[in-house]
Enzyme design. Structure first.
Site, PDB file in Angstrom:
ATOM      1  N   CYS A 158       0.828  -1.204   0.000  1.00 31.12           N
ATOM      2  CA  CYS A 158       0.000   0.000   0.000  1.00 31.12           C
ATOM      3  C   CYS A 158       0.867   1.261   0.000  1.00 31.12           C
ATOM      4  O   CYS A 158       2.017   1.234   0.411  1.00 31.12           O
ATOM      5  CB  CYS A 158      -0.884   0.002   1.225  1.00 31.12           C
ATOM      6  SG  CYS A 158      -1.897  -1.470   1.339  1.00 31.12           S
TER       7      CYS A 158
ATOM      8  N   ARG B  23       5.213   0.007  -6.406  1.00 30.79           N
ATOM      9  CA  ARG B  23       5.072  -0.875  -5.248  1.00 30.79           C
ATOM     10  C   ARG B  23       3.927  -1.859  -5.427  1.00 30.79           C
ATOM     11  O   ARG B  23       3.770  -2.775  -4.624  1.00 30.79           O
ATOM     12  CB  ARG B  23       4.797  -0.049  -3.989  1.00 30.79           C
ATOM     13  CG  ARG B  23       6.014   0.697  -3.566  1.00 30.79           C
ATOM     14  CD  ARG B  23       5.765   1.555  -2.375  1.00 30.79           C
ATOM     15  NE  ARG B  23       7.027   2.086  -1.938  1.00 30.79           N
ATOM     16  CZ  ARG B  23       7.743   1.612  -0.917  1.00 30.79           C
ATOM     17  NH1 ARG B  23       7.289   0.621  -0.197  1.00 30.79           N
ATOM     18  NH2 ARG B  23       8.903   2.126  -0.621  1.00 30.79           N
TER      19      ARG B  23
ATOM     20  N   TRP C  67      -2.906  -2.628  -1.848  1.00 32.92           N
ATOM     21  CA  TRP C  67      -2.519  -3.951  -2.361  1.00 32.92           C
ATOM     22  C   TRP C  67      -3.242  -4.935  -1.446  1.00 32.92           C
ATOM     23  O   TRP C  67      -2.952  -5.007  -0.253  1.00 32.92           O
ATOM     24  CB  TRP C  67      -0.990  -4.089  -2.256  1.00 32.92           C
ATOM     25  CG  TRP C  67      -0.427  -5.449  -2.527  1.00 32.92           C
ATOM     26  CD1 TRP C  67      -0.321  -6.486  -1.662  1.00 32.92           C
ATOM     27  CD2 TRP C  67       0.149  -5.907  -3.747  1.00 32.92           C
ATOM     28  NE1 TRP C  67       0.279  -7.547  -2.265  1.00 32.92           N
ATOM     29  CE2 TRP C  67       0.589  -7.244  -3.535  1.00 32.92           C
ATOM     30  CE3 TRP C  67       0.344  -5.317  -5.010  1.00 32.92           C
ATOM     31  CZ2 TRP C  67       1.198  -7.993  -4.530  1.00 32.92           C
ATOM     32  CZ3 TRP C  67       0.961  -6.085  -5.989  1.00 32.92           C
ATOM     33  CH2 TRP C  67       1.380  -7.400  -5.752  1.00 32.92           C
TER      34      TRP C  67
ATOM     35  N   ASN D  60      -1.573   2.332   6.181  1.00 33.19           N
ATOM     36  CA  ASN D  60      -0.706   1.217   5.757  1.00 33.19           C
ATOM     37  C   ASN D  60      -0.354   0.416   6.993  1.00 33.19           C
ATOM     38  O   ASN D  60      -0.178   0.998   8.067  1.00 33.19           O
ATOM     39  CB  ASN D  60       0.604   1.740   5.176  1.00 33.19           C
ATOM     40  CG  ASN D  60       0.431   2.298   3.784  1.00 33.19           C
ATOM     41  OD1 ASN D  60      -0.652   2.232   3.209  1.00 33.19           O
ATOM     42  ND2 ASN D  60       1.496   2.869   3.254  1.00 33.19           N
ATOM     43  N   GLY D  61      -0.181  -0.875   6.833  1.00 32.95           N
ATOM     44  CA  GLY D  61       0.208  -1.706   7.970  1.00 32.95           C
ATOM     45  C   GLY D  61      -0.936  -2.630   8.355  1.00 32.95           C
ATOM     46  O   GLY D  61      -1.856  -2.857   7.568  1.00 32.95           O
TER      47      GLY D  61
ATOM     48  N   GLU E 183      17.931 -23.415  -5.345  1.00 36.12           N
ATOM     49  CA  GLU E 183      17.579 -21.993  -5.401  1.00 36.12           C
ATOM     50  C   GLU E 183      18.835 -21.111  -5.228  1.00 36.12           C
ATOM     51  O   GLU E 183      18.988 -20.107  -5.926  1.00 36.12           O
ATOM     52  CB  GLU E 183      16.522 -21.688  -4.325  1.00 36.12           C
ATOM     53  CG  GLU E 183      16.100 -20.233  -4.198  1.00 36.12           C
ATOM     54  CD  GLU E 183      15.531 -19.619  -5.461  1.00 36.12           C
ATOM     55  OE1 GLU E 183      15.252 -20.348  -6.431  1.00 36.12           O
ATOM     56  OE2 GLU E 183      15.396 -18.385  -5.511  1.00 36.12           O
TER      57      GLU E 183
ATOM     58  N   LYS F 143      20.054 -18.466  -8.041  1.00 39.75           N
ATOM     59  CA  LYS F 143      20.296 -17.038  -7.762  1.00 39.75           C
ATOM     60  C   LYS F 143      21.670 -16.637  -8.250  1.00 39.75           C
ATOM     61  O   LYS F 143      21.842 -15.631  -8.920  1.00 39.75           O
ATOM     62  CB  LYS F 143      20.244 -16.770  -6.255  1.00 39.75           C
ATOM     63  CG  LYS F 143      19.008 -16.430  -5.518  1.00 39.75           C
ATOM     64  CD  LYS F 143      17.965 -15.570  -6.062  1.00 39.75           C
ATOM     65  CE  LYS F 143      17.318 -16.027  -7.313  1.00 39.75           C
ATOM     66  NZ  LYS F 143      15.989 -16.523  -7.316  1.00 39.75           N
TER      67      LYS F 143
ATOM     68  N   GLU G 214      22.006 -16.624 -12.107  1.00 42.92           N
ATOM     69  CA  GLU G 214      21.209 -15.581 -12.757  1.00 42.92           C
ATOM     70  C   GLU G 214      21.918 -14.225 -12.764  1.00 42.92           C
ATOM     71  O   GLU G 214      21.849 -13.502 -13.750  1.00 42.92           O
ATOM     72  CB  GLU G 214      19.881 -15.376 -12.011  1.00 42.92           C
ATOM     73  CG  GLU G 214      18.807 -16.373 -12.361  1.00 42.92           C
ATOM     74  CD  GLU G 214      17.472 -15.999 -11.736  1.00 42.92           C
ATOM     75  OE1 GLU G 214      17.382 -15.998 -10.491  1.00 42.92           O
ATOM     76  OE2 GLU G 214      16.526 -15.714 -12.477  1.00 42.92           O
TER      77      GLU G 214
ATOM     78  N   HIS H 138      27.930 -40.044  -6.761  1.00 44.40           N
ATOM     79  CA  HIS H 138      27.472 -40.835  -7.906  1.00 44.40           C
ATOM     80  C   HIS H 138      27.846 -40.176  -9.231  1.00 44.40           C
ATOM     81  O   HIS H 138      27.215 -40.438 -10.255  1.00 44.40           O
ATOM     82  CB  HIS H 138      25.958 -41.059  -7.805  1.00 44.40           C
ATOM     83  CG  HIS H 138      25.581 -41.838  -6.583  1.00 44.40           C
ATOM     84  ND1 HIS H 138      25.842 -43.188  -6.442  1.00 44.40           N
ATOM     85  CD2 HIS H 138      25.020 -41.449  -5.415  1.00 44.40           C
ATOM     86  CE1 HIS H 138      25.438 -43.606  -5.252  1.00 44.40           C
ATOM     87  NE2 HIS H 138      24.932 -42.557  -4.599  1.00 44.40           N
TER      88      HIS H 138
ATOM     89  N   LYS I 106      11.521 -10.523 -16.209  1.00 43.67           N
ATOM     90  CA  LYS I 106      10.868 -10.755 -14.916  1.00 43.67           C
ATOM     91  C   LYS I 106       9.703 -11.723 -15.061  1.00 43.67           C
ATOM     92  O   LYS I 106       9.477 -12.561 -14.206  1.00 43.67           O
ATOM     93  CB  LYS I 106      10.393  -9.420 -14.326  1.00 43.67           C
ATOM     94  CG  LYS I 106       9.763  -9.524 -12.945  1.00 43.67           C
ATOM     95  CD  LYS I 106      10.773  -9.951 -11.892  1.00 43.67           C
ATOM     96  CE  LYS I 106      10.140 -10.304 -10.565  1.00 43.67           C
ATOM     97  NZ  LYS I 106      10.991 -11.136  -9.715  1.00 43.67           N
TER      98      LYS I 106
END
Ligand code: M6R
Length: 602
Positions: free
Chosen positions: A2, A27, A75, A99-100, A478, A482, A485, A501, A597
């Site tokens: 938000c 945002r 949001w 907000n919050g 992951e 990262k 990328e 192995h 993205k």
């Protein structure tokens, strides 16, 4: 996430608010609204979707002369993105934006409802405005009524309130969510970050937690628990892009640091004292379901793979994980007794979306775990659970992975509860750990500095192996994703027990092994796997709460009581390592070469 703007002065208010909200667009939001008081006339507009919708609604509205105004982009987290849930929220004669999260809003709401107040929205925010008007009834001094209201709020908030009872004044309060006040002569601006006021205000004051007050023409008063405060304004920066990064060098870095906050948002209202609760799922959602298939790509696939261990262990439910682009053409055997889950940050990934369509065509029940409400994948699914990570700008996904993994962990325990496969003790242990997860991902400045220094030793060599066992194997995948990328160095994630192995043939001093060595899960097993590599002279960076004498480099983690807390803490270490290596190599961290993205093509 938000966004808030506010303006008090003689300039045209609608444009100032809409421009300010536009600056917060990056945002993310799914509805927006403004409220303006000029003289004693109050006007308010809200629209769901993009800001153009709000512009369209307000196209014949203009303001003249002195007035006060507030605006908000929302949001959705609690309650759908509807006009009623959009801010500003209205009482009988006052408006509020916030907000919050007001953690005690249920208690306040019940109290107000018992007094006969009718709520229009599903939000926690609406309680603020009704509570204020209740306090104002018994105390005609508007500021005292506002002070009394703020004193009752628990949780995080940045809030602005305007009221016809005092039409020249904006009331504000901040605790745990950002808010600043901009100044330019007699004009006063409010915003949840710098960008909306850059180019408008010349000076700024960043409110501290616990501060509140009011602004009138030519007068801003700030208070805290000790009474009125003097405050020092500072010159406002002029670089908007830098301001969007909130002082971080890159969006990715900002998003790594944001993880603690968004993990908190992800669990709010879902992890209760003794059970997991998903308002998105009907009571009988898992009835007739005996297995789960999860389909996703990239980082989302890695979080899915980690969750497969949890679904089997906690939920006692068979769980298969498929890479969406493979699933589409393997002519899979699909049954209606299997729940089909898709995971996606963007909700627009073409392969995942097509896999979902196949599952639907086969009559499977579908659930998506996604960060973007109203995205194609959410719309296509029977049910969706939002990850509440806020907009992720860095191409290399970080906070999306964290929140996906969190939602999936909660969902696995939820299945265990529904199917009665977990004991009360296990539920207690898991819930206790879940509540600590936002803390486990908090970035420690010293740790970041250490990773920065250490990263200079990892800019060459012939490759990286990230190794781990159990959920730390998908985390290894992951970590490797990262690193490759954004550094363009070759990196692979591997199950630690599988190295002997074949891949161990690559081991020499120029092979860097990033070993995830949790204390709470198979420590001795992974230790012997790492020893095998060390014996072949591989360079070892061990990440563990337990010192490991064979490590060439060692990063000591703090959590050792629960594997998922170790998982999240180690996740941050791998993200920071990738970031720092990339920075040293001079790469574009936020927009790495060859990547987009959102991958909306096959
Ligand atoms: O939006 P999605 O989660 O569906 O995206 C899937 C992948 O394209 C995405 O995770 C990609 O791997 C990221 N660049 C990872 O950092």
């Amino acid at each position: 996430m938000c966004g808030i703007v506010g303006y008090l002065g003689k300039n045209e208010k609608k444009e100032i608010l809409l421009d300010g909200l536009q600056e917060l667009e990056y945002r993310g939001y799914d509805s927006a609204g403004i409220a303006v008081i000029e003289g004693d006339k109050l006007n308010q507009f809200k629209a769901i979707g993009k800001l153009e919708n709000l512009r369209e609604k307000t196209k014949s509205f203009y303001t003249e002369g002195f007035g006060i105004s507030i605006g908000h982009t929302r949001w959705a987290t609690h309650g759908k993105p509807t006009e009623l849930n959009a801010h500003p929220h209205l009482g009988a004669y006052s408006y509020v934006v916030h907000n919050g999260i007001i953690e005690n809003y249920q208690e306040l709401k019940e109290e107000l409802q018992n007094d006969g107040v009718t709520f229009l929205s599903q939000t926690d925010t609406e309680t603020i405005v009704h509570l204020f008007e209740k306090n104002h009834k018994t105390n005609t001094n508007v500021f005292s009524a506002f002070e009394k209201t703020i004193a009752r709020l628990e949780g995080a908030y940045a809030t602005l309130l305007i009221t016809e009872a005092d039409p020249d004044t904006i009331y504000f309060a901040k605790n745990g969510s950002p808010m600043l006040i901009g100044f330019n002569g007699n004009d006063v601006y409010f915003a949840s970050s710098d960008t909306p006021i850059i180019g408008k205000a010349t000076e700024v004051y960043y409110l501290e937690d616990g501060e509140y007050g009011y602004a009138k023409e030519g007068e801003v008063k700030i208070f805290d628990a000790n009474g009125e405060k003097t405050f020092n304004k500072q010159t406002l920066a002029t670089d908007k892009v830098a301001a969007q990064k909130d002082g971080y060098r890159f969006f990715m870095e900002k998003e790594i640091y944001e993880q603690s906050q968004v993990m908190g948002d992800t669990i709010i209202g879902r992890v209760l004292d003794d059970r997991i609760y998903f308002e998105e799922l009907d009571k009988d959602f898992f009835e007739g379901i005996y297995a789960i298939t999860i389909c996703a790509c990239g980082t989302s696939y890695n979080s899915a793979l980690a969750s497969s261990y949890l679904f089997e262990r906690l939920g006692q439910m068979r769980c298969e994980v498929e890479i969406a682009s493979e699933f589409r053409y393997k002519e899979p055997f699909l049954t209606q007794k299997t729940l089909f889950i898709t995971i996606s940050q963007s909700g627009e990934t073409a392969d995942t979306l097509e896999a979902l369509k196949m599952a639907k065509a086969a009559g499977m029940k579908t659930l998506s775990i996604c960060n973007v409400d109203n995205s194609s994948i959410v719309r296509e699914s029977d049910t969706a659970i939002l990850t509440r990570a806020g907009v992720e700008k860095g191409v290399a996904s970080t906070k999306a992975f964290a929140t996906q993994s969190m939602v999936l962990w909660m969902l696995a325990l939820y299945v265990g509860q529904i199917k009665n496969t977990v004991s009360k003790d296990i539920v207690k242990r898991e819930i206790n750990a879940m509540l600590h997860a936002p803390k486990a991902v908090q970035v420690d400045d010293k740790l970041h500095e250490r990773i920065h220094r250490l990263s200079k030793r990892y800019l060459h060599g012939h490759g990286f192996f990230f190794i781990g066992r159990d959920v730390f194997y998908p985390l290894a995948l992951e970590g490797a994703l990262k690193l490759k990328e954004i550094s363009y160095l070759h990196a692979e994630g591997y199950p630690a027990g599988e190295m002997k192995h074949g891949p161990i043939a690559l081991a020499d001093s120029e092979l860097f092994t990033i070993a995830l060595m949790p204390k709470s899960m198979h420590y001795d097993k992974i230790k012997s796997n790492v020893e095998e590599l060390s014996a072949r002279d591989a360079t070892i960076l061990a990440i563990s709460p337990k010192p490991f004498e064979l490590a060439d480099d060692f990063i000591q983690t703090k959590y050792d009581s629960h594997p998922m807390l170790e998982f999240f803490e180690m996740m941050v270490v791998t993200q920071l390592l990738a970031l720092e290596v990339s920075v040293r190599l001079g790469n574009d961290v936020d927009m790495p070469r060859n990547l987009a993205k959102s991958v909306t093509v096959e």
